[in-house]
Scaffold this motif. Structure first.
Motif, PDB file in Angstrom:
ATOM      1  N   PRO A  82      -6.440   5.672   7.705  1.00 24.56           N
ATOM      2  CA  PRO A  82      -5.410   5.079   7.492  1.00 24.56           C
ATOM      3  C   PRO A  82      -5.120   3.757   6.229  1.00 24.56           C
ATOM      4  O   PRO A  82      -6.114   2.814   6.424  1.00 24.56           O
ATOM      5  CB  PRO A  82      -3.950   4.855   8.503  1.00 24.56           C
ATOM      6  N   ASN A 107       1.687  -0.355   8.396  1.00 25.32           N
ATOM      7  CA  ASN A 107       1.840   0.654   8.160  1.00 25.32           C
ATOM      8  C   ASN A 107       3.488   0.638   8.406  1.00 25.32           C
ATOM      9  O   ASN A 107       3.968   0.559   9.741  1.00 25.32           O
ATOM     10  CB  ASN A 107       1.765   2.236   8.377  1.00 25.32           C
ATOM     11  N   HIS A 109       7.315   2.159   7.938  1.00 26.77           N
ATOM     12  CA  HIS A 109       8.196   3.450   7.458  1.00 26.77           C
ATOM     13  C   HIS A 109       7.559   4.519   6.280  1.00 26.77           C
ATOM     14  O   HIS A 109       7.658   5.532   6.958  1.00 26.77           O
ATOM     15  CB  HIS A 109       9.864   3.470   7.366  1.00 26.77           C
ATOM     16  N   ALA A 111       4.890   4.003   5.121  1.00 27.15           N
ATOM     17  CA  ALA A 111       3.392   3.816   4.316  1.00 27.15           C
ATOM     18  C   ALA A 111       3.123   4.996   4.035  1.00 27.15           C
ATOM     19  O   ALA A 111       3.243   6.897   4.621  1.00 27.15           O
ATOM     20  CB  ALA A 111       2.985   3.597   5.578  1.00 27.15           C
ATOM     21  N   ARG A 113       0.254   6.408   3.861  1.00 26.61           N
ATOM     22  CA  ARG A 113      -1.063   7.024   4.510  1.00 26.61           C
ATOM     23  C   ARG A 113      -1.008   6.673   6.208  1.00 26.61           C
ATOM     24  O   ARG A 113      -0.852   5.085   6.845  1.00 26.61           O
ATOM     25  CB  ARG A 113      -2.653   6.842   4.399  1.00 26.61           C
ATOM     26  N   ARG A 114      -0.670   7.300   6.920  1.00 24.87           N
ATOM     27  CA  ARG A 114       0.028   6.838   8.317  1.00 24.87           C
ATOM     28  C   ARG A 114      -1.246   7.066   9.444  1.00 24.87           C
ATOM     29  O   ARG A 114      -2.485   7.094   8.630  1.00 24.87           O
ATOM     30  CB  ARG A 114       1.641   7.894   9.284  1.00 24.87           C
ATOM     31  N   THR A 122       0.407   8.180  21.368  1.00 28.32           N
ATOM     32  CA  THR A 122       0.902   8.201  19.900  1.00 28.32           C
ATOM     33  C   THR A 122       1.972   7.872  20.773  1.00 28.32           C
ATOM     34  O   THR A 122       2.685   8.287  22.018  1.00 28.32           O
ATOM     35  CB  THR A 122       2.092   9.540  19.401  1.00 28.32           C
ATOM     36  N   GLN A 126       7.415   8.806  14.361  1.00 26.78           N
ATOM     37  CA  GLN A 126       8.502   8.240  13.615  1.00 26.78           C
ATOM     38  C   GLN A 126       7.076   7.409  13.269  1.00 26.78           C
ATOM     39  O   GLN A 126       7.554   6.838  11.972  1.00 26.78           O
ATOM     40  CB  GLN A 126       9.340   8.236  13.635  1.00 26.78           C
ATOM     41  N   MET A 128       4.821   4.869  11.606  1.00 25.75           N
ATOM     42  CA  MET A 128       3.216   4.841  11.008  1.00 25.75           C
ATOM     43  C   MET A 128       2.131   4.195  11.485  1.00 25.75           C
ATOM     44  O   MET A 128       0.753   4.156  10.497  1.00 25.75           O
ATOM     45  CB  MET A 128       3.640   4.967   9.527  1.00 25.75           C
ATOM     46  N   GLY A 129       2.286   3.040  11.738  1.00 24.34           N
ATOM     47  CA  GLY A 129       0.845   2.075  12.272  1.00 24.34           C
ATOM     48  C   GLY A 129       0.156   2.193  13.614  1.00 24.34           C
ATOM     49  O   GLY A 129       0.328   3.911  13.752  1.00 24.34           O
ATOM     50  N   ALA A 150      -0.899   4.836  18.263  1.00 23.55           N
ATOM     51  CA  ALA A 150      -0.516   5.542  16.809  1.00 23.55           C
ATOM     52  C   ALA A 150       0.574   4.860  17.366  1.00 23.55           C
ATOM     53  O   ALA A 150       1.004   5.376  18.798  1.00 23.55           O
ATOM     54  CB  ALA A 150      -0.885   6.803  16.415  1.00 23.55           C
ATOM     55  N   ALA A 153       3.884  -0.475  14.528  1.00 23.69           N
ATOM     56  CA  ALA A 153       5.014   0.161  12.866  1.00 23.69           C
ATOM     57  C   ALA A 153       4.606  -1.488  12.926  1.00 23.69           C
ATOM     58  O   ALA A 153       4.772  -2.257  13.753  1.00 23.69           O
ATOM     59  CB  ALA A 153       6.641   0.323  13.587  1.00 23.69           C
TER      60      ALA A 153
END
Length: 462
Positions: A82, A107, A109, A111, A113-114, A122, A126, A128-129, A150, A153
């Motif tokens: 990322p 990252n 919303h 970004a 490359r998440r 995760t 939704q 991305m960071g 993952a 944000a």
């Protein structure tokens, strides 16, 4: 306010950067006068040498290795690296001699490359960071690169814990339904790095929901200090979290605790303090009314008569010592009266001594700081080998990793040579995440854009 206002001006003015030190600042640094004398009285490492490959300018005798670049495939096969490399820490690896680098990705919303969403790691699909983890050999060869967490944000900074984990901080207050998120954000998450430390992708809610920047843990008391980098006025607060299970080890913070905000009586805004060495006794800690900020951001909540103390751009935070006592240091990157601060500065470093309830302005930058010389807008910060600080610069113009010595001098250690603009109007991404290997022989640092992680070795003075 203390009557002690001793001020030492360093030789930094010779390179165009105005900086002032508290007289007792040497207690912050690990170096010795003997080491300084052995080095011929030099605090820096000489001028920077242009890199023929156009990546990283370093002093003579230093060299770098690129460990990771955004867009390249991770060795784990989980997807591409990322972008937006930010806060980072180097911790002992899974085997003797190895190093684990845990790295944030700031990252938002949108970004490009998440952080790849990995099952079991995760939080919000939704988001991305998150964080990635690099396992390095003793010679800084990348053995593995994988997702640590993952679905978070705007993972800005954070900090390591005494039990060998990483607390990653979200610098946002977005709730579910905002920017496509399915869950509330603005939390701290714990990333496990050792065998048996399985990352649980759920927030440590008792530590507050706000625009987190960095943390530092008191290893004896287990108290966690937190900075808030709020974007608008009134600015962020400095917090402490008193866990129900202090020093409890991995996942102990999930047992909850009490979140409090700092109040310096008579000082509503830290930017108003401009003389290094000024200190304040009797610092107070007020319980946060609503740590989850369900209706009102914490910095806007009612703390009662006198309120709490605010500061613009509270960023780097780490645990150190002062005259044999534990102390936490934190950074205000800058203050601008045009944006609502009480006064202007180009960076402050503060020291808080819990045992004495004393807050001291240790370092202040500017106003003579130049954007093309090191010493503007300090951000991430760490102790350097041989004494002093290593600081990431996040300002205008050229971007440096610079050293700040106990002898009142400032020097450039690295300059970002990756021009993301044009020859006529150059632009350079900030540095972030400066940290040293456990044996203090290698400095690791990120370039935020384009996302690049470097390992820097050379004739460090220990």
């Amino acid at each position: 306010m203390s009557a002690t206002r001793r001020q030492i001006l360093g030789s930094a003015a010779a390179v165009g950067a105005g900086i002032a030190f508290a007289g007792s600042l040497s207690e912050l640094f690990a170096g010795t006068d003997a080491a300084h004398a052995a080095a011929g009285g030099r605090d820096g490492y000489g001028p920077l040498v242009p890199d023929p490959d156009g990546l990283l300018d370093l002093p003579k005798g230093f060299r770098y290795r690129v460990l990771s670049r955004e867009g390249e495939p991770m060795l784990s096969g989980q997807g591409p690296v990322p972008g937006n490399h930010d806060g980072m820490s180097a911790l002992p690896g899974t085997r003797p001699g190895r190093v684990q680098l845990v790295r944030n990705h700031e990252n938002r919303h949108n970004a490009p490359r998440r952080v790849p969403a990995v099952r079991g790691l995760t939080y919000d699909p939704q988001g991305m960071g998150g964080c990635t983890v690099l396992e390095l050999s003793g010679s800084d060869r990348v053995l593995d690169e994988r997702v640590g967490i993952a679905g978070t944000a705007v993972n800005c900074a954070g900090g390591p814990t005494p039990w060998g984990t990483w607390l990653t901080c979200e610098e946002t207050e977005d709730k579910a339904g905002t920017n496509g998120y399915t869950k509330d954000h603005g939390f701290i998450f714990e990333v496990g790095l050792r065998p048996g430390h399985r990352t649980i992708p759920e927030p440590l809610t008792a530590m507050g929901r706000f625009q987190h920047e960095a943390i530092a843990v008191d290893p004896r008391e287990g108290v966690v200090y937190e900075t808030e980098d709020a974007f608008d006025h009134p600015f962020g607060l400095f917090y402490r979290f008193l866990p129900h299970r202090p020093r409890g080890g991995f996942d102990s913070l999930r047992a909850g605790g009490r979140l409090e905000a700092m109040r310096v009586p008579g000082v509503p805004d830290l930017s108003a303090v401009t003389e290094p060495g000024t200190h304040f006794d009797g610092v107070e800690w007020l319980p946060v009314p609503d740590p989850l900020a369900k209706r009102t951001p914490i910095r806007l909540q009612d703390f009662g008569r006198g309120g709490v103390t605010h500061a613009q751009k509270l960023e780097g935070c780490y645990w150190g010592s002062h005259r044999g006592r534990g102390a936490v240091y934190f950074v205000s990157s800058y203050a601008r009266s045009s944006e609502g601060s009480a006064a202007d500065h180009f960076g402050q470093v503060w020291r808080y001594e819990p045992g004495r309830r004393r807050l001291t302005l240790a370092v202040i930058f500017g106003p003579d700081t130049g954007v093309d010389t090191p010493g503007e807008s300090p951000d991430n910060i760490c102790l350097a080998p041989g004494g002093g600080l290593m600081v990431c610069e996040d300002g205008g113009g050229e971007q440096h990793v610079y050293g700040l010595t106990r002898h009142g001098e400032i020097y450039a250690l690295a300059r970002n040579a990756q021009n993301t603009g044009t020859a006529r109007e150059p632009e350079y991404g900030e540095f972030a995440g400066v940290t040293f290997s456990p044996d203090r022989r290698t400095m690791y640092v990120n370039c935020y854009d384009p996302g690049t992680t470097f390992a820097v070795t050379g004739p460090w003075r220990h």
